[in-house]
Structure formats: structure tokens, C-alpha cells
Enzyme design. Structure first.
Site, PDB file in Angstrom:
ATOM      1  N   ASP A   1      -0.885   6.036   1.396  1.00  0.00           N
ATOM      2  CA  ASP A   1      -1.397   6.760   2.553  1.00  0.00           C
ATOM      3  C   ASP A   1      -2.770   6.256   2.969  1.00  0.00           C
ATOM      4  OD1 ASP A   1      -3.192   9.563   1.219  1.00  0.00           O
ATOM      5  OD2 ASP A   1      -2.513   7.766   0.135  1.00  0.00           O
TER       6      ASP A   1
ATOM      7  N   ASP B   1      -7.784   7.964   4.751  1.00  0.00           N
ATOM      8  CA  ASP B   1      -6.799   8.545   3.825  1.00  0.00           C
ATOM      9  C   ASP B   1      -6.175   9.782   4.468  1.00  0.00           C
ATOM     10  OD1 ASP B   1      -6.779   6.827   1.767  1.00  0.00           O
ATOM     11  OD2 ASP B   1      -7.920   8.057   0.358  1.00  0.00           O
TER      12      ASP B   1
END
Length: 459
Positions: free
Chosen positions: A377, A334
Site C-alpha cells: 500500500d 501510505d
């Protein structure tokens, strides 16, 4: 493995030694081979006359045909010239007569093997008639050239130097044209052409008769020898068949040498008998097709349009392909505080950050690793075929990645990534996603910008 065991057990069974059978068969085969060769050479010596006669027939038949073709060709060129008065036909005529010289070559070939016999005489008579026709043809072409006023530079020298008789010289251009064309159907010209064709036909007929007589006599001499030769060949064939079926067992030896390659799914070595080489080649082709199929499968997986990485749908195909007993590392990645980047700098800058992270992941990991963008993301990596120091390697890659991102590369905002890692000895399974997510959650709770490895006790 069970098949290998059975094959090894079969090899260990004692029986008649190959060397003894081979010795007996080789002695029998050698004796029969000697008889066959002896008889073959006898047949060959008898057959040489037939072969020589057949070769002579082919060469001379072609030579006779060339005489006819050359003569007809020259006559046709004169006919064509008389129709459209194109100088190119005169050029073709003299090319055949003075350069190709097939008529003269035909006479030489026939004379070489049939000097002074009926074939030689007939072909020479044909040549004589062809020479007589040339005189007519020179006269015809001369008259045509003068009647049509063809430029002198286009007229062959032989025609220029040919002198017309006085009665032809006094004719007008139109009369010369009519005289030339009438000569093509002149009775003497037609009769000469007919005699030429008759001589060629008689030469070929005599050649054929001579060849058939020689062949018939040779066949009678050879026929009895062939009967014996067939008998010996049949016996030799029987020995070879028995030897073949016996030696088939030896084909297994090079196959066993390639068992490891078969078990490991690698290409086999092309050695041993023809059958084994054929099998190895087919097996290798199958391996290549499987590799191509796997490559096509990866290429068919859709890629993320923004980053160029494998997207979630493609990643699902990769995971299914890796659901086999194999050691893998699953990394869930992430970008820290990515929402703030979109809010502060806008979505275009956010997209640039995503592309930069994708580029850095591609550079940090191997070409054999599978890198995907799962959405937003969130990224994932699956690593295979690694050593015992994989944890240190992953930690180093994550540290390098964060170091570069924190430097504000390419003028982008300073960011970092958090990574959760889980290992599996049994390939991919659905529980890995949950376990990697737990490891990732631990990183986020401990300052982010790092990686964490999942252990079974974390549950």
C-alpha cells in the site's frame, strides 16, 4: 560560458572593416560579371543555330523512327492475325492507321522543317510504300476473315467494304487461308517492305549528316569565344572564393543569436546562412532524438500490473534520471490501516482500494509528475518544475484525496492516506527516501490522514 567569452572576445578584435573589403570585391566581381555576360550573350547568339539543329534533329529523328515503328506495327498485327485469327489484331491495326496516324504525323513533322529536301522526299516515298503495303494487308485480312468465318460485327468496316478480285472470290475457305498466308511472303510484298525501310534509313542518314555539318560549323565559331569566357569565369571564380572565405565570419552572427537556445537545450531558430540552418536543423534533430530517448526510457520502465502506475523498478530509473541539479518534491504515501481492509473485506477489495487510490493520485497530480507504486500500500510521487506555493498545493491535493476516499467512493470501504514530503534543490538522492519516511512517521503519530513536510531540524 568560457567558450562564449572567447567568441565574444574574438568578435571585439578590431581589424579591416567588412564594408571596405566587400566594396572592393563587389566592384571587381561586377566588372568581371559584365564581361562574362557580354561574352556569354555572344556565344549564345552563335550557338542558337546548333541548338535549333539539335532540336530539329531530335524531333525529326523521332518522327522518322515513328514512321518505321508504325509501319512495322501494322505489318506485325497482320502477321499475328494470320497466325491465330484473333480479331483484336485487326482492331489494333486500324487503331494505328485511323486513330494514332503516326505515319501521317511523321510526314507533317518532317515537311515542316525540311520541305522538298532529301529528307522530306525520302519520308514521303516511305509513306507511299507504306500505303502500298496497306493494299496487300487489306487483301490478306479480307481473305483471312472469309476463310475463318469471323462474325461480321467483329470485322472492321474497311475490311467488310473491301472487294476481292474474282479469282480470289472463287477460292474455298482453306484456299483463301493459304492464299492470305502466302501473300505475307509474296516477293512484291517483301520488296515493298524493303523499299520502305530503305527510304526510312536514307532519310535518317541525311538528317544525321545535315545535323553534324551544322554542329561542326557552330563549334568552330564558338571555340575561340569559349577560351576567353573560361578565362573570365576563372577570374570571377577567384573573386567569389575570396569573398566566400571572408563572409564565412558572418556565419557566426546567427549562431550567437541561438546560444541561449543551445544553453537551455531548446530548439534553435532556422535563420542565417545555409550552414547555420543546417547546423540548427541537425541540433534540433538531436534534441528531438533526446526527447524520444527519454520518452522511450520512461516507457521501458515496467508498470505495476494492478494499478497501471510505475513500479519500483521503473521508479528507480526515473530517480536516476532526476539525479541532476533540479528542484524536486518527493512524496511518500501510505494507505492508513490497509491491513485491516484486507483482513476484513478480503484481498479483492484491498486490490480495488489500491486501484482507486492509484486512479485518484493520477487525477490529483499533473501529467508531468512521476507517480509510482513501490509495493503493498506504499506509493510515491516526484514533482518537478513547481513554484513557491508548492507546499499549499501539496496540502490541498492530499486533503482532496482524503476527502474523496472518506466518502466511500464506488462503494469501497472508507480509507485515508498519510503523506510524508521532502524537498531537494539538487535533484534526487538516496537520503530523500529516509527523510520522507521520517515525515510520514510524524503524520502517523499525529492522527494520520494528513501530510507532513520534512525539515532539516527533524534529524
Amino acid at each position: 560560458m568560457l567558450l562564449v567569452g572567447k567568441m565574444k572576445e574574438k568578435i571585439n578584435i578590431k581589424g579591416i572593416k567588412v564594408q571596405k573589403i566587400n566594396t572592393l570585391l563587389m566592384i571587381s566581381g561586377a566588372a568581371l560579371t559584365l564581361l562574362v555576360f557580354t561574352l556569354t550573350f555572344q556565344v549564345k547568339s552563335r550557338y542558337r543555330a546548333v541548338i535549333a539543329s539539335a532540336t530539329d534533329y531530335a524531333d525529326c529523328s523521332k518522327a522518322i523512327e515513328e514512321m518505321r515503328i508504325a509501319s512495322d506495327f501494322m505489318t506485325n498485327q497482320v502477321n499475328f492475325f494470320s497466325i491465330n485469327l484473333a480479331p483484336v489484331f485487326m482492331t489494333s491495326y486500324f487503331t494505328e492507321k485511323d486513330i494514332y496516324r503516326r505515319r501521317e504525323t511523321s510526314v507533317e513533322i518532317i515537311e515542316f522543317t525540311h520541305k522538298n529536301d532529301s529528307i522530306d522526299l525520302n519520308i514521303k516515298f516511305a509513306k507511299k510504300e507504306s500505303d502500298a503495303l496497306i493494299k496487300f494487308e487489306y487483301l490478306i485480312m479480307k481473305l483471312l476473315c472469309e476463310s475463318s468465318k469471323i462474325p461480321e460485327e467483329l470485322i472492321p468496316e474497311a475490311i467488310i467494304n473491301f472487294e476481292l478480285e474474282e479469282n480470289y472470290g472463287r477460292l474455298s475457305a482453306l484456299e483463301k487461308l493459304e492464299a492470305a498466308r502466302s501473300l505475307l511472303f509474296n516477293a512484291e510484298y517483301v520488296a515493298s517492305k524493303a523499299r520502305l525501310n530503305r527510304y526510312i534509313h536514307e532519310a535518317h542518314s541525311d538528317l544525321t549528316s545535315q545535323y553534324m555539318n551544322t554542329k561542326k560549323n557552330g563549334d568552330q565559331v564558338i571555340r575561340s569565344m569559349l577560351s576567353k569566357l573560361i578565362l573570365f569565369v576563372a577570374l570571377l571564380f577567384a573573386v567569389c572564393v575570396f569573398l566566400y572565405f571572408h563572409l564565412v565570419t558572418l556565419v557566426l552572427r546567427p549562431l550567437f543569436k541561438n546560444l541561449e537556445a543551445i544553453q537551455n537545450g531548446t530548439k534553435m531558430k532556422l535563420n542565417g546562412s545555409y550552414e547555420i540552418k543546417y547546423l540548427a536543423s541537425s541540433y534540433n534533430s538531436l534534441c528531438e532524438r533526446n526527447e524520444i530517448r527519454a520518452s522511450e526510457l520512461r516507457h521501458k520502465a515496467e508498470h505495476d500490473s494492478l494499478t497501471g502506475l510505475i513500479n519500483r523498478e521503473g521508479f528507480e530509473i526515473i530517480k536516476a534520471e532526476l539525479s541532476i541539479p533540479e528542484s524536486i518534491a518527493y512524496l511518500l504515501i501510505d494507505i492508513d490501516f490497509f491491513k485491516d481492509i484486507n483482513d476484513c473485506y478480503g484481498h479483492k477489495t484491498g486490490d480495488d482500494v489500491l486501484k482507486k487510490v492509484a486512479e485518484l493520485l493520477t487525477n490529483q497530480f499533473r501529467k508531468t509528475d512521476y507517480i509510482a507504486r513501490l509495493g503493498g500500500d506504499e506509493f510515491a510521487v516526484i514533482m518537478t518544475k513547481f513554484g513557491k506555493s508548492i507546499k499549499n498545493i501539496i496540502q490541498e491535493k492530499v486533503d482532496n484525496l482524503n476527502k474523496i476516499l472518506r466518502s466511500g467512493v464506488d462503494g469501497l470501504p472508507v480509507v485515508s492516506v498519510s503523506v510524508g514530503v521532502v524537498f531537494s534543490e539538487a535533484g534526487y538522492n538516496e537520503s530523500l527516501m529516509e527523510k520522507a519516511d521520517k515525515a510520514l512517521y510524524r503524520v502517523k503519530n499525529n492522527g494520520r490522514a494528513n501530510c507532513s513536510f520534512y525539515f532539516e531540524g527533524d534529524d
